[in-house]
Design an enzyme around this catalytic site. Sequence first.
Site, PDB file in Angstrom:
ATOM      1  N   CYS A 114       0.822  -1.227   0.000  1.00 32.39           N
ATOM      2  CA  CYS A 114       0.000   0.000   0.000  1.00 32.39           C
ATOM      3  C   CYS A 114       0.850   1.269   0.000  1.00 32.39           C
ATOM      4  O   CYS A 114       0.365   2.327  -0.383  1.00 32.39           O
ATOM      5  CB  CYS A 114      -0.942   0.008   1.193  1.00 32.39           C
ATOM      6  N   HIS A 250      -3.513   7.324   2.013  1.00 33.45           N
ATOM      7  CA  HIS A 250      -3.870   5.994   1.522  1.00 33.45           C
ATOM      8  C   HIS A 250      -5.239   5.650   2.106  1.00 33.45           C
ATOM      9  O   HIS A 250      -5.484   5.850   3.295  1.00 33.45           O
ATOM     10  CB  HIS A 250      -2.815   4.986   1.962  1.00 33.45           C
ATOM     11  N   ASN A 280     -10.024  -0.167  -0.307  1.00 35.03           N
ATOM     12  CA  ASN A 280      -8.559  -0.091  -0.262  1.00 35.03           C
ATOM     13  C   ASN A 280      -7.997  -0.667  -1.567  1.00 35.03           C
ATOM     14  O   ASN A 280      -8.048  -1.878  -1.779  1.00 35.03           O
ATOM     15  CB  ASN A 280      -8.061  -0.886   0.951  1.00 35.03           C
TER      16      ASN A 280
HETATM   17  N1  ACO Z   1     -18.302  -8.420   9.077  1.00 26.07           N
HETATM   18  C1  ACO Z   1     -18.778  -8.654  10.302  1.00 26.07           C
HETATM   19  N2  ACO Z   1     -17.978  -8.908  11.349  1.00 26.07           N
HETATM   20  C2  ACO Z   1     -16.656  -8.926  11.136  1.00 26.07           C
HETATM   21  C3  ACO Z   1     -16.089  -8.697   9.861  1.00 26.07           C
HETATM   22  C4  ACO Z   1     -16.966  -8.430   8.809  1.00 26.07           C
HETATM   23  N3  ACO Z   1     -16.545  -8.170   7.559  1.00 26.07           N
HETATM   24  N4  ACO Z   1     -14.742  -8.778   9.955  1.00 26.07           N
HETATM   25  C5  ACO Z   1     -14.447  -9.036  11.242  1.00 26.07           C
HETATM   26  N5  ACO Z   1     -15.603  -9.142  11.947  1.00 26.07           N
HETATM   27  C6  ACO Z   1     -15.757  -9.419  13.373  1.00 26.07           C
HETATM   28  C7  ACO Z   1     -14.603 -10.217  13.936  1.00 26.07           C
HETATM   29  O1  ACO Z   1     -14.781 -11.598  13.711  1.00 26.07           O
HETATM   30  C8  ACO Z   1     -14.689  -9.861  15.412  1.00 26.07           C
HETATM   31  O2  ACO Z   1     -15.708 -10.639  15.977  1.00 26.07           O
HETATM   32  P1  ACO Z   1     -15.562 -11.208  17.498  1.00 26.07           P
HETATM   33  O3  ACO Z   1     -15.462  -9.988  18.360  1.00 26.07           O
HETATM   34  O4  ACO Z   1     -16.814 -12.000  17.665  1.00 26.07           O
HETATM   35  O5  ACO Z   1     -14.301 -12.026  17.484  1.00 26.07           O
HETATM   36  C9  ACO Z   1     -15.153  -8.405  15.400  1.00 26.07           C
HETATM   37  O6  ACO Z   1     -15.734  -8.185  14.104  1.00 26.07           O
HETATM   38  C10 ACO Z   1     -14.042  -7.394  15.655  1.00 26.07           C
HETATM   39  O7  ACO Z   1     -12.939  -7.712  14.811  1.00 26.07           O
HETATM   40  P2  ACO Z   1     -11.660  -6.778  14.732  1.00 26.07           P
HETATM   41  O8  ACO Z   1     -10.714  -7.322  13.712  1.00 26.07           O
HETATM   42  O9  ACO Z   1     -11.133  -6.512  16.107  1.00 26.07           O
HETATM   43  O10 ACO Z   1     -12.346  -5.423  14.198  1.00 26.07           O
HETATM   44  P3  ACO Z   1     -11.721  -3.986  14.015  1.00 26.07           P
HETATM   45  O11 ACO Z   1     -12.560  -2.987  14.707  1.00 26.07           O
HETATM   46  O12 ACO Z   1     -10.238  -3.967  14.298  1.00 26.07           O
HETATM   47  O13 ACO Z   1     -11.922  -3.715  12.459  1.00 26.07           O
HETATM   48  C11 ACO Z   1     -10.594  -3.744  10.430  1.00 26.07           C
HETATM   49  C12 ACO Z   1     -11.317  -4.569  11.519  1.00 26.07           C
HETATM   50  C13 ACO Z   1     -11.650  -2.972   9.674  1.00 26.07           C
HETATM   51  C14 ACO Z   1      -9.863  -4.707   9.513  1.00 26.07           C
HETATM   52  C15 ACO Z   1      -9.600  -2.764  11.077  1.00 26.07           C
HETATM   53  O14 ACO Z   1      -8.837  -3.411  12.032  1.00 26.07           O
HETATM   54  C16 ACO Z   1      -8.672  -2.124  10.066  1.00 26.07           C
HETATM   55  O15 ACO Z   1      -9.070  -1.333   9.244  1.00 26.07           O
HETATM   56  N6  ACO Z   1      -7.358  -2.412  10.176  1.00 26.07           N
HETATM   57  C17 ACO Z   1      -6.326  -1.776   9.355  1.00 26.07           C
HETATM   58  C18 ACO Z   1      -6.354  -2.227   7.948  1.00 26.07           C
HETATM   59  C19 ACO Z   1      -5.232  -1.510   7.208  1.00 26.07           C
HETATM   60  O16 ACO Z   1      -5.031  -0.334   7.386  1.00 26.07           O
HETATM   61  N7  ACO Z   1      -4.452  -2.209   6.471  1.00 26.07           N
HETATM   62  C20 ACO Z   1      -3.255  -1.538   5.936  1.00 26.07           C
HETATM   63  C21 ACO Z   1      -3.201  -1.445   4.560  1.00 26.07           C
HETATM   64  S1  ACO Z   1      -3.546  -2.907   3.698  1.00 26.07           S
HETATM   65  C22 ACO Z   1      -2.164  -3.359   2.746  1.00 26.07           C
HETATM   66  O17 ACO Z   1      -1.078  -2.917   2.943  1.00 26.07           O
HETATM   67  C23 ACO Z   1      -2.341  -4.421   1.700  1.00 26.07           C
END
Ligand code: ACO
Length: 323
Positions: A114, A250, A280
């Site tokens: 990214c 980004h 993304n």
């Molecule tokens: N739909 C419904 N529920 C979901 C989904 C979904 N799509 N995905 C995860 N959940 C659930 C999980 O299973 C978890 O359930 P549980 O509490 O029963 O175990 C709950 O939601 C919370 O999961 P988290 O992963 O803790 O959720 P979070 O608030 O952290 O959000 C996210 C997840 C959106 C991925 C966030 O962490 C994020 O944006 N992270 C950064 C991503 C990023 O910036 N990546 C960098 C660039 S990518 C690259 O370089 C290729």
Amino acid sequence: MTLRSVVTGVGGHLPDQIVTNHDLAKFVDTSDEWITERTGIRQRRKAKDGEFTSDIAVEAARKALAAAGRTPDDVDLIVVATTTGDLTFPACATIVQRKLGCPVGVAFDVQAVCSGFVYALSVADGFVARNRSKCCLVIGAETMTRLMDWEDRGTCVLFGDGAGAVVLEPMEGAGTTADRGLLGFALRADGTKQDLLYVDGGVSTGKTGYLRMQGNQVFRHAVVNISEAINMAAADAGIEVSEVDWFIPHQANLRILQGVAHRCGIAEEKVITTVAEHANTSAASIPLALDAAVQDGRIKKGDLLLLEAMGGGLTWGACVVRL
Ligand code: ACO
């Protein structure tokens, strides 16, 4: 006088097929509400069968060249930032060179996931600002949907396909922050954080693999790392972050980019966001957002821009540009 790498044209391209959160909820255990609340994403584009990263890169490049008043004949350097090149080799950049019909020159890819577009700008600056390229295409292009495990709801809802491109040309500046061009950079990588975000395929496994991410861990690092890079790039350029006209982050997650803007004291109205429509798109997200804001007239020639990204590696970085 100082030779600067100046952005003379911007272009973007998205595949036709739109996939909404509701579409995903039909086959993944997720909901529009969850995705929108946690990420700000409402839809993404998906390349069709037979449509590859080089194809969408070429479309973005054509638009950037037209905006710069240049043709493929003028291009002597192509740098493609991608992690989803059509083949393991040759580089996507050489495929783009062939498809565009550019003359023999220099063409290669930069792989920083990214952060790729910011890294690629820095690499291209090494050619253009040393007068080793007269007309350079820097392209961020991805088909991230091809790396998705459609049974992993934690990742497959986050990514989309697209491409953005800029033309860089050398121009004399006065050596001040009033110059047009790439004015400052900060690039960083920390390979010890590989396990937080990677693809579990490649030549070591014999398959393409799927993107794997510990989203909440990546999130934790993102705001701190990116904010640090922003301040370093501003110092490198000799500007204050408060002078910036537009912030082009980004587009990974609305909460991350708002968190970074808040931490760096950047006003909300200066932040360009396309994450709702594009999701993304990895290395393509910054040039796509830049293109969107140039097309709708918000960003104009002479504006001071701050770009930033963080991605797999982990890699992260920021760049200050006067358009
Ligand atoms: N739909 C419904 N529920 C979901 C989904 C979904 N799509 N995905 C995860 N959940 C659930 C999980 O299973 C978890 O359930 P549980 O509490 O029963 O175990 C709950 O939601 C919370 O999961 P988290 O992963 O803790 O959720 P979070 O608030 O952290 O959000 C996210 C997840 C959106 C991925 C966030 O962490 C994020 O944006 N992270 C950064 C991503 C990023 O910036 N990546 C960098 C660039 S990518 C690259 O370089 C290729």
